[in-house]
Design a protein around this motif. Structure first.
Motif, PDB file in Angstrom:
ATOM      1  N   VAL A 235       5.301   4.747   2.569  1.00  0.00           N
ATOM      2  CA  VAL A 235       5.528   5.566   3.212  1.00  0.00           C
ATOM      3  C   VAL A 235       6.889   5.089   4.485  1.00  0.00           C
ATOM      4  CG1 VAL A 235       5.283   7.840   5.091  1.00  0.00           C
ATOM      5  CG2 VAL A 235       4.039   7.753   2.050  1.00  0.00           C
TER       6      VAL A 235
ATOM      7  N   SER B  53       1.009  -1.196  -0.408  1.00  0.00           N
ATOM      8  CA  SER B  53       0.377  -0.116   0.055  1.00  0.00           C
ATOM      9  C   SER B  53       1.167   1.356  -0.270  1.00  0.00           C
ATOM     10  CB  SER B  53      -1.094   0.023   1.674  1.00  0.00           C
ATOM     11  OG  SER B  53       0.195  -0.359   2.235  1.00  0.00           O
ATOM     12  N   GLY B  54       0.581   2.235  -0.156  1.00  0.00           N
ATOM     13  CA  GLY B  54       0.719   3.645   0.130  1.00  0.00           C
ATOM     14  C   GLY B  54       1.092   4.346   1.301  1.00  0.00           C
ATOM     15  N   THR B  55       1.118   3.740   2.062  1.00  0.00           N
ATOM     16  CA  THR B  55       1.063   3.842   3.598  1.00  0.00           C
ATOM     17  C   THR B  55       2.067   2.974   3.818  1.00  0.00           C
ATOM     18  OG1 THR B  55       0.075   4.087   5.696  1.00  0.00           O
ATOM     19  CG2 THR B  55      -0.252   2.326   4.961  1.00  0.00           C
TER      20      THR B  55
ATOM     21  N   PHE C 296      -1.227  14.271   3.163  1.00  0.00           N
ATOM     22  CA  PHE C 296      -2.274  13.370   3.798  1.00  0.00           C
ATOM     23  C   PHE C 296      -0.935  11.832   2.707  1.00  0.00           C
ATOM     24  CE2 PHE C 296      -4.668   8.775   3.362  1.00  0.00           C
ATOM     25  CZ  PHE C 296      -4.836   9.351   4.160  1.00  0.00           C
ATOM     26  N   HIS C 297      -0.118  11.191   3.871  1.00  0.00           N
ATOM     27  CA  HIS C 297       0.301  10.161   3.542  1.00  0.00           C
ATOM     28  C   HIS C 297       0.382   8.725   4.438  1.00  0.00           C
ATOM     29  CE1 HIS C 297       3.239  13.359   2.734  1.00  0.00           C
ATOM     30  NE2 HIS C 297       3.526  13.364   3.491  1.00  0.00           N
ATOM     31  N   GLY C 298      -1.205   8.557   4.642  1.00  0.00           N
ATOM     32  CA  GLY C 298      -1.486   7.263   5.130  1.00  0.00           C
ATOM     33  C   GLY C 298      -2.016   7.376   6.195  1.00  0.00           C
TER      34      GLY C 298
ATOM     35  N   GLU D 194       5.093  15.717  -0.212  1.00  0.00           N
ATOM     36  CA  GLU D 194       3.379  15.296  -2.030  1.00  0.00           C
ATOM     37  C   GLU D 194       4.187  16.397  -2.970  1.00  0.00           C
ATOM     38  OE1 GLU D 194      -0.532  14.858  -0.893  1.00  0.00           O
ATOM     39  OE2 GLU D 194       0.181  15.347   0.393  1.00  0.00           O
TER      40      GLU D 194
ATOM     41  N   LYS E 222      -1.337   3.555  -5.093  1.00  0.00           N
ATOM     42  CA  LYS E 222      -2.185   3.964  -6.515  1.00  0.00           C
ATOM     43  C   LYS E 222      -2.227   3.058  -7.731  1.00  0.00           C
ATOM     44  CE  LYS E 222      -4.422   7.493  -3.348  1.00  0.00           C
ATOM     45  NZ  LYS E 222      -5.357   6.490  -2.934  1.00  0.00           N
TER      46      LYS E 222
ATOM     47  N   ASP F  20       6.899  12.341  -1.812  1.00  0.00           N
ATOM     48  CA  ASP F  20       6.082  11.325  -2.040  1.00  0.00           C
ATOM     49  C   ASP F  20       4.630  11.689  -3.235  1.00  0.00           C
ATOM     50  OD1 ASP F  20       3.585   9.640  -1.762  1.00  0.00           O
ATOM     51  OD2 ASP F  20       3.059  10.444   0.239  1.00  0.00           O
TER      52      ASP F  20
ATOM     53  N   VAL G  25       2.868   8.837  -4.334  1.00  0.00           N
ATOM     54  CA  VAL G  25       1.386   7.908  -4.614  1.00  0.00           C
ATOM     55  C   VAL G  25       0.481   8.381  -4.845  1.00  0.00           C
ATOM     56  CG1 VAL G  25      -0.011   6.770  -2.727  1.00  0.00           C
ATOM     57  CG2 VAL G  25       2.027   6.595  -1.806  1.00  0.00           C
ATOM     58  N   GLN G  26      -0.047   9.713  -4.815  1.00  0.00           N
ATOM     59  CA  GLN G  26      -1.851   9.551  -5.590  1.00  0.00           C
ATOM     60  C   GLN G  26      -0.387  10.819  -6.718  1.00  0.00           C
ATOM     61  OE1 GLN G  26      -5.484  11.966  -5.251  1.00  0.00           O
ATOM     62  NE2 GLN G  26      -4.447  11.947  -3.346  1.00  0.00           N
TER      63      GLN G  26
HETATM   64  C1  LIG Z   1       0.349  10.837  -1.757  1.00  0.00           C
HETATM   65  C2  LIG Z   1      -0.493  10.261  -0.472  1.00  0.00           C
HETATM   66  N1  LIG Z   1       0.339   8.921  -0.514  1.00  0.00           N
HETATM   67  C3  LIG Z   1       0.050   8.572   0.270  1.00  0.00           C
HETATM   68  C4  LIG Z   1      -1.215   7.909   0.701  1.00  0.00           C
HETATM   69  C5  LIG Z   1      -1.476   6.248   1.164  1.00  0.00           C
HETATM   70  O1  LIG Z   1      -1.617   5.787   0.589  1.00  0.00           O
HETATM   71  P1  LIG Z   1      -2.524   3.797   0.785  1.00  0.00           P
HETATM   72  O2  LIG Z   1      -4.566   4.190   1.031  1.00  0.00           O
HETATM   73  O3  LIG Z   1      -2.266   3.036   0.395  1.00  0.00           O
HETATM   74  O4  LIG Z   1      -2.588   3.529   1.936  1.00  0.00           O
HETATM   75  C6  LIG Z   1      -2.272   8.206  -0.229  1.00  0.00           C
HETATM   76  C7  LIG Z   1      -3.425   8.217   0.008  1.00  0.00           C
HETATM   77  O5  LIG Z   1      -4.554   8.267  -0.929  1.00  0.00           O
HETATM   78  C8  LIG Z   1      -2.167   9.707  -0.958  1.00  0.00           C
HETATM   79  O6  LIG Z   1      -2.583  10.545  -1.368  1.00  0.00           O
END
Ligand SMILES: Cc1ncc(COP(=O)(O)O)c(C=O)c1O
Length: 440
Positions: free
Chosen positions: A121, A116-118, A144-146, A221, A283, A254, A256-257
């Motif tokens: 991170v 996952s993203g979290t 937002f990082h999780g 981000e 993502k 980050d 992820v998005q």
């Molecule tokens: C920039 C960013 N980092 C991390 C995450 C966390 O990802 P996850 O929901 O897959 O844990 C998100 C989720 O929206 C995100 O937008």
């Protein structure tokens, strides 16, 4: 297009069952109960069709069930579903080779795959501490990082994410994210607002709160997602890179998005001409299969065997989906995101002239934010209106998600065609017109 009254009977029944057995913590947007999808279209269990402007929160990069991704998943599933990260397999290696090829720095890249993203991170936080032998970090407001304990400490978009969960990780301080539409810091003559933010970090944080010798990394981000689809001013990343290099602090972006072709480049950081030391992805990386990655310069990912690991990292099905996804992004969809995104941005800027509630339209590629205000002068956020636009859009056949205080994010599959974009923008404007009549 008007849907039959929503949610329909099958959707209603499913939601009732869901509420009995699924954690009440999930922030559900509106009562959409998925049945199936194709490209940028989805259907609910009552047969209603919707166009998708949110791609499963910017995940379904190649559209729903792209035949090439489905085939890759099926072929891998026939061979083996799992072997664990204690052993080796080809798709995992091929994916890491590809990530090395597209990583936004010249140095060779090593990857740690996550679920996952979290977790990506979390990996970056641990690696930064391990590599630098320092403890502290700087993050940003609105981030937002999780939601795991380390990542959620950096997350600062809603107090709700922290409330009830203290103590969080030690040693994290937040700076204001450089939002040029809503500046909170003073700018000096000749400075852009991004440079002013970096000066704040140096003068107020590194001089007054934590000495640079204790700071392992700055996590940011490249384009802020959940916080409101915010693009930092051009001066921000070059100044931040300089500050990090001066003090031996790792610059961790980050993505992820914002990554994986969404902004018309592999990584949003590439728009700013700066090389990070580490980045996180998830993502869009595998079209919806659970996968993330922490990608670092080889000289940074120097942890010893056994220091960090996981059971599912490099899951063969997720890696197969990711390889097919990356090929599609590379050959077709990154260009499409750039072209259809620029087209949508232009159309939305025109729409802004017809609708006083639109305060700002901003975006890169298919990562576009439309910010609503009660008044363009005061810029007071129009939260109620934003929620109403999302709800009316749903009733008329358009899936959208909000972010920030009063922003609607447009993050459809990167495969969305121009005619689908036209259809979506028409529904969007219809919903906005109704909401404005009701609330303004
Ligand atoms: C920039 C960013 N980092 C991390 C995450 C966390 O990802 P996850 O929901 O897959 O844990 C998100 C989720 O929206 C995100 O937008």
């Amino acid at each position: 297009m008007t849907q039959s009254s929503l949610p329909g009977p099958k959707a209603r029944a499913m939601i009732e069952r869901d509420h009995k057995v699924i954690s009440p913590s999930y922030p559900r947007g509106y009562p959409f109960v998925m049945d199936h999808g194709k490209g940028s279209e989805v259907w609910d269990v009552d047969g209603n069709r919707f166009l998708d402007f949110m791609g499963g929160i910017a995940v379904v990069s190649t559209g729903y069930s792209h035949p090439k991704v489905v085939k890759a998943v099926q072929e891998q599933a026939e061979k083996f579903l799992h072997i664990s990260s204690d052993f080796y397999h080809e798709n995992w290696v091929r994916l890491a080779e590809k990530l090395d090829e597209i990583a936004p720095f010249k140095e060779d890249a090593l990857s740690f795959m996550t679920n996952s993203g979290t977790e990506a991170v979390e990996t970056a936080i641990k690696l930064a501490r391990y590599h630098t032998k320092r403890t502290n970090f700087i993050g940003f407001t609105g981030a937002f990082h999780g939601r795991t304990m380390g990542a959620v400490t950096f997350t600062a978009s809603k107090a709700k994410y922290h409330g009830g969960f203290y103590p969080l990780m030690n040693g994290v301080t937040h700076a204001p994210f450089p939002n040029p539409y809503r500046p909170v810091l003073e700018r000096r003559k000749g400075e852009d607002y991004g440079e002013a933010t970096v000066r704040y970090i140096e003068e107020e944080i590194l001089n007054q709160i934590m000495p640079p010798k204790d700071v392992a990394g700055i996590l940011v981000e490249s384009i802020q997602g959940e916080g409101g689809y915010l693009i930092p001013p051009d001066g921000f990343f070059p100044a931040l890179r300089k500050l990090c290099s001066k003090h031996g602090i790792l610059l961790i972006v980050d993505e992820v998005q914002s990554g994986m072709g969404r902004t018309g480049k592999w990584w949003a950081i590439e728009h700013f001409g700066v090389e990070p030391d580490m980045l996180t992805s998830a993502k869009g990386i595998a079209s919806g299969l659970p996968l993330g990655a922490c990608i670092a310069r080889k000289s940074v990912m120097d942890w010893e065997i056994g220091t960090h690991g996981n059971t599912y990292g490099g899951n063969p099905i997720s890696c197969a989906a990711s390889l097919a996804t990356i090929e599609l992004i590379e050959t077709e969809f990154m260009k499409n995101a750039e072209v259809v995104g620029a087209y949508a941005l232009e159309a939305l800027k025109e729409m802004q002239m017809r609708h006083p509630s639109i305060g700002e339209v901003r975006g890169k590629g298919l990562m576009i934010g439309v910010e609503f205000v009660k008044d363009r002068e005061t810029k007071e956020p129009a939260k109620e209106l934003t929620d109403r636009v999302v709800d009316i859009g749903f009733e008329r056949g358009l899936l959208m998600l909000s972010c920030g205080k009063s922003v609607i994010r447009i993050a459809p599959p990167l495969s969305m065609s121009r005619s689908e974009m036209d259809e979506g923008l028409k529904l969007f404007e219809e919903a906005l017109t109704i909401a404005e009549k009701e609330l303004m």
